[in-house]
Design an enzyme around this catalytic site. Structure first.
Site, mmCIF file in Angstrom:
data_model
loop_
_atom_site.group_PDB
_atom_site.id
_atom_site.type_symbol
_atom_site.label_atom_id
_atom_site.label_comp_id
_atom_site.label_asym_id
_atom_site.label_seq_id
_atom_site.Cartn_x
_atom_site.Cartn_y
_atom_site.Cartn_z
ATOM 1 N N GLY A 143 45.381 43.497 40.705
ATOM 2 C CA GLY A 143 44.353 44.173 39.930
ATOM 3 C C GLY A 143 44.022 45.517 40.551
ATOM 4 O O GLY A 143 44.439 45.815 41.680
ATOM 5 N N GLN B 252 39.299 52.953 42.531
ATOM 6 C CA GLN B 252 40.407 52.996 43.490
ATOM 7 C C GLN B 252 41.362 54.156 43.202
ATOM 8 O O GLN B 252 42.173 54.512 44.052
ATOM 9 C CB GLN B 252 41.196 51.675 43.464
ATOM 10 C CG GLN B 252 40.393 50.518 44.039
ATOM 11 C CD GLN B 252 41.233 49.251 44.067
ATOM 12 O OE1 GLN B 252 41.267 48.515 43.096
ATOM 13 N NE2 GLN B 252 41.938 49.015 45.167
ATOM 14 N N CYS C 2 43.979 44.022 49.459
ATOM 15 C CA CYS C 2 43.479 45.048 48.549
ATOM 16 C C CYS C 2 44.417 46.251 48.579
ATOM 17 O O CYS C 2 44.872 46.647 49.652
ATOM 18 C CB CYS C 2 42.079 45.469 49.000
ATOM 19 S SG CYS C 2 41.346 46.747 47.983
ATOM 20 N N LEU C 3 44.695 46.822 47.412
ATOM 21 C CA LEU C 3 45.600 47.979 47.362
ATOM 22 C C LEU C 3 45.021 49.191 48.096
ATOM 23 O O LEU C 3 45.757 50.094 48.452
ATOM 24 C CB LEU C 3 45.908 48.356 45.905
ATOM 25 C CG LEU C 3 46.743 47.350 45.114
ATOM 26 C CD1 LEU C 3 46.910 47.807 43.675
ATOM 27 C CD2 LEU C 3 48.100 47.142 45.769
ATOM 28 N N HIS D 34 37.006 39.928 43.189
ATOM 29 C CA HIS D 34 37.397 41.057 44.044
ATOM 30 C C HIS D 34 37.255 42.388 43.276
ATOM 31 O O HIS D 34 36.664 43.348 43.777
ATOM 32 C CB HIS D 34 38.840 40.845 44.515
ATOM 33 C CG HIS D 34 39.407 41.951 45.332
ATOM 34 N ND1 HIS D 34 39.715 41.815 46.672
ATOM 35 C CD2 HIS D 34 39.738 43.231 45.020
ATOM 36 C CE1 HIS D 34 40.194 42.965 47.121
ATOM 37 N NE2 HIS D 34 40.227 43.847 46.143
ATOM 38 N N GLU D 35 37.776 42.417 42.044
ATOM 39 C CA GLU D 35 37.710 43.655 41.245
ATOM 40 C C GLU D 35 36.275 43.970 40.845
ATOM 41 O O GLU D 35 35.851 45.122 40.838
ATOM 42 C CB GLU D 35 38.607 43.559 39.999
ATOM 43 C CG GLU D 35 40.089 43.344 40.286
ATOM 44 C CD GLU D 35 40.669 44.288 41.322
ATOM 45 O OE1 GLU D 35 40.219 45.448 41.422
ATOM 46 O OE2 GLU D 35 41.565 43.861 42.075
ATOM 47 N N HIS E 176 34.582 45.761 43.569
ATOM 48 C CA HIS E 176 34.937 47.190 43.639
ATOM 49 C C HIS E 176 33.967 48.033 42.803
ATOM 50 O O HIS E 176 33.561 49.116 43.223
ATOM 51 C CB HIS E 176 36.358 47.430 43.133
ATOM 52 C CG HIS E 176 37.415 47.248 44.179
ATOM 53 N ND1 HIS E 176 37.397 47.920 45.392
ATOM 54 C CD2 HIS E 176 38.539 46.499 44.203
ATOM 55 C CE1 HIS E 176 38.464 47.569 46.096
ATOM 56 N NE2 HIS E 176 39.161 46.705 45.402
#
Ligand code: NI
Length: 170
Positions: A46, A51, A93-94, A135-136, A139
């Site tokens: 995701g 981000q 996480c990216l 998680h998203e 963010h």
């Protein structure tokens, strides 16, 4: 569609309380397309708009993560409406590539949002998808997965990531 560079965790945009999306226009649809392409290319489960530097309440998530088929869905102005259970699981996480940690999350969530057509949508999720949605969602509120860990653990991970960034610069 275009790939967008992903900001790392030390960029202040990752700490932003993201803004409600008011209009679903061409720009937002392009943003969504780019986020999907960027997530698939990373590859990741995701990606939240902040981000890639856009502090708006929109994220994409691979609803097919627990299956063998990709199904990337865009959620606008999402809200978690129910959570149940609790479990530890590995998370990354990216924006913090190659760093993983065990994070406690609800095992099941219910989420509501608006889709790209402006329609209300609702999803129930468990397993790794439930974790990804939480998680998203974090963010969009400026929260990173390591925030819930103790300071000592977090500092170790931060040092590890800073070292990696430095090595890349050399
Ligand atoms: Ni992330």
């Amino acid at each position: 569609m275009a790939l967008r560079p992903i900001k790392n965790c030390f960029d202040p945009v990752l700490r932003k309380q993201c803004e409600i999306v008011k209009n679903i226009d061409g720009e937002l649809i392009t943003l969504s397309d780019d986020m999907i392409e960027t997530t698939l290319a990373a590859p990741g489960v995701g990606l939240a708009a902040n981000q890639i530097g856009i502090p708006k309440r929109i994220f994409v998530v691979n609803m097919g993560v627990d299956t063998d088929k990709d199904n990337l869905v865009t959620l606008i102005n999402p809200e978690i409406t129910a959570m149940e259970g609790s479990e530890l699981g590995e998370e990354g996480c990216l924006s913090i590539p190659d760093v993983v940690a065990e994070v406690k999350r609800a095992t099941q969530v219910e989420i509501k949002a608006v889709d790209l057509n402006g329609k209300d949508v609702r999803y129930e999720a468990s397993g790794f998808l439930a974790r990804a949605l939480q998680h998203e969602m974090d963010h969009l509120n400026g929260i990173l997965f390591w925030d819930s860990l103790g300071k000592i653990k977090r500092d170790i991970l931060k040092r590890k990531f800073k070292k990696k960034l430095k090595e890349q610069d050399e």
